[in-house]
Design a protein around this motif. Sequence first.
Motif, PDB file in Angstrom:
ATOM      1  N   LYS A  33       0.833  -1.193   0.000  1.00  0.00           N
ATOM      2  CA  LYS A  33       0.000   0.000   0.000  1.00  0.00           C
ATOM      3  C   LYS A  33       0.871   1.248   0.000  1.00  0.00           C
ATOM      4  N   SER A  34       0.288   2.335  -0.489  1.00  0.00           N
ATOM      5  CA  SER A  34       0.966   3.627  -0.542  1.00  0.00           C
ATOM      6  C   SER A  34      -0.018   4.706  -0.138  1.00  0.00           C
ATOM      7  N   ILE A  35       0.514   5.821   0.328  1.00  0.00           N
ATOM      8  CA  ILE A  35      -0.333   6.962   0.639  1.00  0.00           C
ATOM      9  C   ILE A  35      -0.474   7.790  -0.633  1.00  0.00           C
ATOM     10  N   LYS A  36      -1.725   8.108  -0.987  1.00  0.00           N
ATOM     11  CA  LYS A  36      -1.995   8.865  -2.212  1.00  0.00           C
ATOM     12  C   LYS A  36      -3.153   9.826  -1.993  1.00  0.00           C
ATOM     13  N   ASN A  37      -3.254  10.810  -2.884  1.00  0.00           N
ATOM     14  CA  ASN A  37      -4.414  11.689  -2.934  1.00  0.00           C
ATOM     15  C   ASN A  37      -5.488  10.988  -3.758  1.00  0.00           C
ATOM     16  N   TRP A  51      -4.494   5.708   2.489  1.00  0.00           N
ATOM     17  CA  TRP A  51      -3.705   4.537   2.116  1.00  0.00           C
ATOM     18  C   TRP A  51      -4.471   3.834   0.998  1.00  0.00           C
ATOM     19  N   THR A  52      -3.792   3.503  -0.099  1.00  0.00           N
ATOM     20  CA  THR A  52      -4.426   2.766  -1.191  1.00  0.00           C
ATOM     21  C   THR A  52      -3.580   1.558  -1.554  1.00  0.00           C
ATOM     22  N   CYS A  53      -4.250   0.527  -2.008  1.00  0.00           N
ATOM     23  CA  CYS A  53      -3.569  -0.691  -2.447  1.00  0.00           C
ATOM     24  C   CYS A  53      -2.857  -0.404  -3.766  1.00  0.00           C
ATOM     25  N   SER A  57      -5.831  -0.353  -6.365  1.00  0.00           N
ATOM     26  CA  SER A  57      -6.185   1.063  -6.146  1.00  0.00           C
ATOM     27  C   SER A  57      -7.339   1.277  -5.178  1.00  0.00           C
ATOM     28  N   SER A  58      -7.650   0.299  -4.378  1.00  0.00           N
ATOM     29  CA  SER A  58      -8.711   0.413  -3.392  1.00  0.00           C
ATOM     30  C   SER A  58      -8.211   1.183  -2.171  1.00  0.00           C
ATOM     31  N   VAL A  59      -9.076   2.009  -1.582  1.00  0.00           N
ATOM     32  CA  VAL A  59      -8.718   2.702  -0.342  1.00  0.00           C
ATOM     33  C   VAL A  59      -8.729   1.661   0.775  1.00  0.00           C
ATOM     34  N   VAL A  60      -7.602   1.557   1.500  1.00  0.00           N
ATOM     35  CA  VAL A  60      -7.490   0.537   2.536  1.00  0.00           C
ATOM     36  C   VAL A  60      -7.278   1.111   3.933  1.00  0.00           C
ATOM     37  N   GLY A  61      -7.216   2.424   4.046  1.00  0.00           N
ATOM     38  CA  GLY A  61      -7.060   2.990   5.374  1.00  0.00           C
ATOM     39  C   GLY A  61      -6.811   4.487   5.350  1.00  0.00           C
TER      40      GLY A  61
END
Length: 74
Positions: A33-37, A51-53, A57-61
């Motif tokens: 996962k990575s932090i993204k806008n 946090w997105t996969c 590209s799913s929001v995971v946190g």
Amino acid sequence: MGKSQKIAALFKEKQKIEKEIEELQGSCKHPTKSIKNVRERLDSTTMVIRWTCDTCSSVVGIPSNNELQNYLKQ
């Protein structure tokens, strides 16, 4: 094909694509996962940091305040 028929066909195709994306994201194990806008909601122009996969590209946190500060320093 008239405009209304074309629009109806496109909406039907959009629903089919969204359902397929939802199924793929639901079966993903979210290995990295990575932090993204990302957009806050599908119908919104407001961007939020999440946090997105990396795979689906799913929001995971939601990042913690510390993670958020580190992301904003980049």
